[in-house]
Design an enzyme around this catalytic site. Sequence first.
Site, mmCIF file in Angstrom:
data_model
loop_
_atom_site.group_PDB
_atom_site.id
_atom_site.type_symbol
_atom_site.label_atom_id
_atom_site.label_comp_id
_atom_site.label_asym_id
_atom_site.label_seq_id
_atom_site.Cartn_x
_atom_site.Cartn_y
_atom_site.Cartn_z
ATOM 1 N N MET A 1 0.834 -1.204 0.000
ATOM 2 C CA MET A 1 0.000 0.000 0.000
ATOM 3 C C MET A 1 0.872 1.259 0.000
ATOM 4 O O MET A 1 1.954 1.271 0.571
ATOM 5 C CB MET A 1 -0.864 0.065 1.273
ATOM 6 C CG MET A 1 -1.762 -1.108 1.506
ATOM 7 S SD MET A 1 -3.184 -1.118 0.438
ATOM 8 C CE MET A 1 -4.194 0.158 1.189
ATOM 9 N N ASN A 2 0.331 2.312 -0.589
ATOM 10 C CA ASN A 2 0.929 3.648 -0.465
ATOM 11 C C ASN A 2 2.332 3.762 -1.048
ATOM 12 O O ASN A 2 3.173 4.484 -0.526
ATOM 13 C CB ASN A 2 0.944 4.121 0.997
ATOM 14 C CG ASN A 2 -0.466 4.220 1.557
ATOM 15 O OD1 ASN A 2 -1.407 4.463 0.809
ATOM 16 N ND2 ASN A 2 -0.612 4.013 2.835
ATOM 17 N N ASP B 1 -5.696 0.307 -12.875
ATOM 18 C CA ASP B 1 -5.403 0.491 -11.459
ATOM 19 C C ASP B 1 -6.144 -0.588 -10.661
ATOM 20 O O ASP B 1 -7.139 -1.126 -11.132
ATOM 21 C CB ASP B 1 -5.856 1.893 -11.019
ATOM 22 C CG ASP B 1 -5.125 2.367 -9.772
ATOM 23 O OD1 ASP B 1 -4.090 1.778 -9.413
ATOM 24 O OD2 ASP B 1 -5.591 3.351 -9.159
ATOM 25 N N GLU B 2 -5.673 -0.873 -9.485
ATOM 26 C CA GLU B 2 -6.285 -1.892 -8.606
ATOM 27 C C GLU B 2 -6.396 -3.236 -9.321
ATOM 28 O O GLU B 2 -7.395 -3.954 -9.215
ATOM 29 C CB GLU B 2 -7.677 -1.431 -8.134
ATOM 30 C CG GLU B 2 -7.726 -0.061 -7.502
ATOM 31 C CD GLU B 2 -7.046 0.010 -6.137
ATOM 32 O OE1 GLU B 2 -6.615 -1.037 -5.614
ATOM 33 O OE2 GLU B 2 -6.942 1.114 -5.602
ATOM 34 N N GLN C 1 -5.159 -5.965 -8.771
ATOM 35 C CA GLN C 1 -5.256 -7.184 -7.946
ATOM 36 C C GLN C 1 -6.668 -7.752 -7.968
ATOM 37 O O GLN C 1 -6.876 -8.920 -7.685
ATOM 38 C CB GLN C 1 -4.792 -6.906 -6.509
ATOM 39 C CG GLN C 1 -5.711 -6.038 -5.653
ATOM 40 C CD GLN C 1 -5.399 -4.542 -5.784
ATOM 41 O OE1 GLN C 1 -4.651 -4.123 -6.667
ATOM 42 N NE2 GLN C 1 -5.972 -3.734 -4.896
ATOM 43 N N CYS D 1 9.105 0.502 5.186
ATOM 44 C CA CYS D 1 8.556 0.253 6.525
ATOM 45 C C CYS D 1 9.020 1.400 7.436
ATOM 46 O O CYS D 1 9.974 2.110 7.120
ATOM 47 C CB CYS D 1 9.109 -1.079 7.008
ATOM 48 S SG CYS D 1 8.585 -1.574 8.667
ATOM 49 N N CYS E 1 10.794 1.115 9.842
ATOM 50 C CA CYS E 1 12.181 0.844 10.251
ATOM 51 C C CYS E 1 13.172 1.182 9.133
ATOM 52 O O CYS E 1 14.380 1.121 9.342
ATOM 53 C CB CYS E 1 12.334 -0.621 10.649
ATOM 54 S SG CYS E 1 12.252 -1.754 9.257
ATOM 55 N N CYS F 1 7.791 -4.168 6.555
ATOM 56 C CA CYS F 1 8.722 -5.194 6.085
ATOM 57 C C CYS F 1 8.257 -6.563 6.610
ATOM 58 O O CYS F 1 7.376 -6.646 7.468
ATOM 59 C CB CYS F 1 10.134 -4.882 6.562
ATOM 60 S SG CYS F 1 10.335 -5.051 8.349
ATOM 61 N N HIS G 1 8.587 -7.048 10.507
ATOM 62 C CA HIS G 1 7.582 -6.364 11.328
ATOM 63 C C HIS G 1 6.186 -6.890 11.051
ATOM 64 O O HIS G 1 5.313 -6.809 11.919
ATOM 65 C CB HIS G 1 7.713 -4.847 11.156
ATOM 66 C CG HIS G 1 8.898 -4.313 11.894
ATOM 67 N ND1 HIS G 1 9.928 -3.632 11.278
ATOM 68 C CD2 HIS G 1 9.243 -4.441 13.208
ATOM 69 C CE1 HIS G 1 10.859 -3.337 12.194
ATOM 70 N NE2 HIS G 1 10.454 -3.818 13.362
HETATM 71 ZN ZN LIG Z 1 10.267 -2.995 9.411
#
Ligand SMILES: [Zn+2]
Length: 192
Positions: free
Chosen positions: A11-12, A87-88, A90, A145, A147, A182, A185
């Site tokens: 996402m994003n 688009d979209e 999926q 992510c 992190c 990630c 996480h």
């Molecule tokens: Zn992460």
Amino acid sequence: MAKLYFYYSSMNAGKSTTLLQSSYNYQERGMNTLVYTAAIDDRYGIGKVASRIGISQEAQLFHEKSDLFNEIQQQHQNQALHCILIDECQFLTKTQVYQLTEVVDKLNIPVLCYGLRTDFQAELFEGSRYLLAWADQLEELKTICYCGKKANFVIRMNEKGEAVCDGEQIQIGGNDTYLSVCRQHYKEKTKC
Ligand SMILES: [Zn+2]
């Protein structure tokens, strides 16, 4: 020769922005594009691809029963099309991904598909499964992510900010939000 492209991400990552920029690049050279988005996604009202940075373009809607080869062939006969952007993607069915390979192979029009690779349970969407299998070219659009590592997983969170483990793959009108993370996480946050 035309090709079928699958631009995938979590996402994003800016999928809609990239799609709209590509469409604009064709139009700037006097070429015609046809933009589709899933009927399921009505965030921005009917028939529109809008990016988070504020640009948008009108789009045709596809739903489960849409025959994309027939629709595109008919429009191509009325006015030559130079690029199809989805688009979209999926949310495409297996049959529709096959129809898009026919658009490339029989009509010789490039098809650029943008969408998520996996859902919040880390499973492939149907459209993504067959695009990964059948596309001529795969491109990952990267996002990070919190992190700093590459985020290729999506967590669905409830209104309390807790990771959701169960539920429908496609949820319409819920209050849930999504977070790209990630793999490490994803595993830490979704101990389901
Ligand atoms: Zn992460």
